[in-house]
Design a protein around this motif. Structure first.
Motif, short mmCIF file in Angstrom:
data_model
loop_
_atom_site.label_atom_id
_atom_site.label_comp_id
_atom_site.label_asym_id
_atom_site.label_seq_id
_atom_site.Cartn_x
_atom_site.Cartn_y
_atom_site.Cartn_z
N ILE A 60 0.91 -1.39 0.01
CA ILE A 60 0.00 0.05 0.12
C ILE A 60 0.91 1.53 -0.07
O ILE A 60 0.31 2.36 -0.32
CB ILE A 60 -1.02 -0.01 1.21
N LYS A 61 2.22 0.90 0.32
CA LYS A 61 2.96 2.34 0.39
C LYS A 61 4.45 1.96 0.26
O LYS A 61 4.97 1.07 0.95
CB LYS A 61 2.71 3.08 1.48
N THR A 62 4.98 2.69 -0.44
CA THR A 62 6.65 2.48 -0.63
C THR A 62 7.33 2.99 0.50
O THR A 62 7.22 4.33 0.85
CB THR A 62 7.35 3.12 -1.85
N ASP A 63 8.36 2.38 1.36
CA ASP A 63 8.85 3.02 2.19
C ASP A 63 10.33 2.39 2.34
O ASP A 63 10.93 1.77 1.53
CB ASP A 63 8.21 2.86 3.62
N ASP A 64 10.93 2.63 3.51
CA ASP A 64 12.49 2.04 3.52
C ASP A 64 12.29 0.71 4.20
O ASP A 64 13.27 0.56 4.92
CB ASP A 64 13.53 3.06 4.28
N GLY A 65 11.28 -0.13 4.49
CA GLY A 65 11.27 -1.06 5.17
C GLY A 65 11.92 -2.37 4.69
O GLY A 65 12.33 -2.10 3.36
N THR A 66 11.90 -3.47 5.37
CA THR A 66 12.60 -4.57 4.76
C THR A 66 11.91 -5.21 3.35
O THR A 66 12.73 -5.60 2.61
CB THR A 66 12.23 -5.83 5.75
N TRP A 67 10.51 -4.94 3.47
CA TRP A 67 10.28 -5.56 2.10
C TRP A 67 10.28 -4.99 0.84
O TRP A 67 10.86 -5.34 -0.14
CB TRP A 67 8.36 -5.59 2.26
N ASP A 68 10.28 -3.61 0.83
CA ASP A 68 10.38 -2.69 -0.21
C ASP A 68 11.99 -2.79 -0.42
O ASP A 68 12.56 -2.73 -1.66
CB ASP A 68 10.18 -1.21 0.06
N ALA A 69 12.77 -2.78 0.55
CA ALA A 69 14.31 -2.78 0.39
C ALA A 69 14.62 -4.28 -0.41
O ALA A 69 15.60 -4.18 -1.48
CB ALA A 69 15.21 -3.04 1.76
N ALA A 70 14.05 -5.35 0.03
CA ALA A 70 14.38 -6.54 -0.70
C ALA A 70 13.87 -6.53 -2.24
O ALA A 70 14.36 -7.22 -3.31
CB ALA A 70 13.62 -7.83 0.06
N ILE A 71 12.92 -5.82 -2.46
CA ILE A 71 12.16 -5.93 -3.72
C ILE A 71 12.99 -5.04 -4.75
O ILE A 71 13.47 -5.44 -5.96
CB ILE A 71 10.94 -5.39 -3.91
N SER A 72 13.61 -4.10 -4.19
CA SER A 72 14.18 -2.97 -4.88
C SER A 72 15.70 -3.37 -5.32
O SER A 72 16.32 -3.19 -6.31
CB SER A 72 14.36 -1.42 -4.34
N LYS A 73 16.07 -4.27 -4.49
CA LYS A 73 17.52 -4.82 -4.61
C LYS A 73 17.57 -6.23 -5.61
O LYS A 73 18.39 -6.64 -5.83
CB LYS A 73 18.17 -5.29 -3.38
N GLY A 74 16.19 -6.61 -5.77
CA GLY A 74 15.95 -7.90 -6.74
C GLY A 74 16.35 -9.23 -5.88
O GLY A 74 16.36 -10.19 -6.21
N GLN A 75 16.15 -9.00 -4.24
CA GLN A 75 16.32 -10.24 -3.64
C GLN A 75 15.05 -10.75 -3.45
O GLN A 75 15.10 -12.08 -3.04
CB GLN A 75 16.70 -9.69 -2.14
N ALA A 76 14.12 -10.50 -3.85
CA ALA A 76 12.76 -10.91 -3.86
C ALA A 76 11.85 -10.47 -4.92
O ALA A 76 12.20 -9.21 -5.25
CB ALA A 76 12.06 -10.89 -2.42
N SER A 77 10.99 -11.39 -5.71
CA SER A 77 9.92 -10.85 -6.70
C SER A 77 8.58 -11.38 -6.39
O SER A 77 8.43 -12.50 -6.35
CB SER A 77 10.58 -11.44 -7.79
N PHE A 78 7.80 -10.36 -5.87
CA PHE A 78 6.16 -10.70 -5.52
C PHE A 78 5.32 -9.40 -6.14
O PHE A 78 6.11 -8.46 -6.00
CB PHE A 78 6.02 -10.76 -3.86
#
Length: 319
Positions: A60-78
């Motif tokens: 619901i919102k982009t922030d500097d949390g763990t989920w967004d960090a992992a997605i932006s670094k390509g460590q996860a894809s959901f």
């Protein structure tokens, strides 16, 4: 930032809560260990019924949390929206863990809700017999009113759009229209019952008529229906619906989608696909007085049957 939605109601808003950064980290680990737990939020199959239908995870919102960090670094894809709990986990279940976070985030769920969830996802069995009423109905082009989401509502002014449907008189077996990818998540049981592709996820009886239902009681919801123009009872060749209630929690509607000699009914459990079968897999139709109708089908927790209502319109507008 992630929001969790417990998909359990049909008409009323589902319980939801936001995960903390620490909880995002745990969820990411569970799903990374077993990505197959995540499935499409749209539930393309028609076997899911009334009751618990897993949990929807929504970015619901982009922030500097763990989920967004992992997605932006390509460590996860959901995807930005997906569902868990539909596919069983072979190890640690993300759905089971997420349910525990509700209380930690201050969400209080009634014991009856927990009891329904404990039974697992509501899946209707597959039974033999006719399952689709559209095959026996002549297909023709009709003009059905529809309020588009990008057109502001003005009293007395109803934008129209022409679309394909199956039907004769006021009967329209058009589950496929409501199940289209752009609409299946955005229309609830009241939208389908009213034959109004409103794209209002939590359309409420009475809101369009100025008297929104204020209580999940027979009198409260019926007052809202009357404000929206519904009349008590049945009438030949009218738009006909049935209302049932899960006492104290939710309401649900069925719509008559064909005329005789086979009287078919359809319904749409919340933001999941509309269908012509009940929670036991029965095709909801009657021929010569025999078969299944909303009064004698499997309805899960929606035990209170509150009768028939009708309007002499193709569409009963809702909001």
């Amino acid at each position: 930032m992630l929001e969790v939605e417990l998909d359990i109601f049909s008409g009323m808003p589902n319980p939801n809560w936001v995960l903390s950064n620490r909880q995002e980290k745990t969820l990411l680990q569970l799903l990374s260990n077993e990505p197959s737990q995540a499935s499409s939020v749209k539930l393309s199959g028609n076997r899911y019924g009334l009751g618990y239908r897993g949990l929807v995870i929504r970015h619901i919102k982009t922030d500097d949390g763990t989920w967004d960090a992992a997605i932006s670094k390509g460590q996860a894809s959901f995807p930005n929206e997906f569902r868990v709990g539909i596919k069983p986990a072979t190890s640690d279940s993300a759905a089971d863990w997420l349910l525990k976070t509700a209380m930690r985030q201050g969400v209080v769920l009634a014991d009856e809700i927990w009891e329904v969830v404990s039974r697992g996802v509501a899946v209707a069995p597959v039974t033999r017999g006719p399952r689709d009423p559209t095959a026996a109905i002549d297909r023709k082009r009709i003009e059905v009113p529809k309020i588009r989401a990008d057109v502001p509502y003005k009293p007395g002014v109803e934008p129209h759009e022409t679309w394909w449907a199956c039907g004769s008189n006021y009967f329209t077996a058009n589950a496929g229209v409501f199940n289209a990818p752009d609409h299946v998540l955005r229309n609830n049981c009241y939208c389908f019952a009213s034959n109004h592709l409103a794209d209002v996820r939590y359309a409420l009886p009475g809101r369009r008529g100025g008297r929104p239902a204020t209580s999940l009681t027979c009198g409260g919801v019926i007052d809202g229906l009357r404000a929206d123009g519904w009349k008590d009872g049945c009438e030949p060749n009218a738009l006909t619906i049935v209302m049932v209630i899960w006492p104290n929690f939710d309401y649900h509607f069925y719509r008559l989608v064909t005329g005789g000699p086979y009287w078919w009914w359809g319904h749409k459990p919340g933001g999941t696909p509309a269908k012509y079968t009940d929670d036991c897999g029965h095709a909801i139709y009657q021929y010569q007085g025999k078969g299944y109708a909303p009064n004698n089908i499997c309805r899960g927790g929606y035990t209170e049957f509150y009768g028939y209502f009708y309007q002499n319109n193709w569409t009963a507008f809702v909001a």
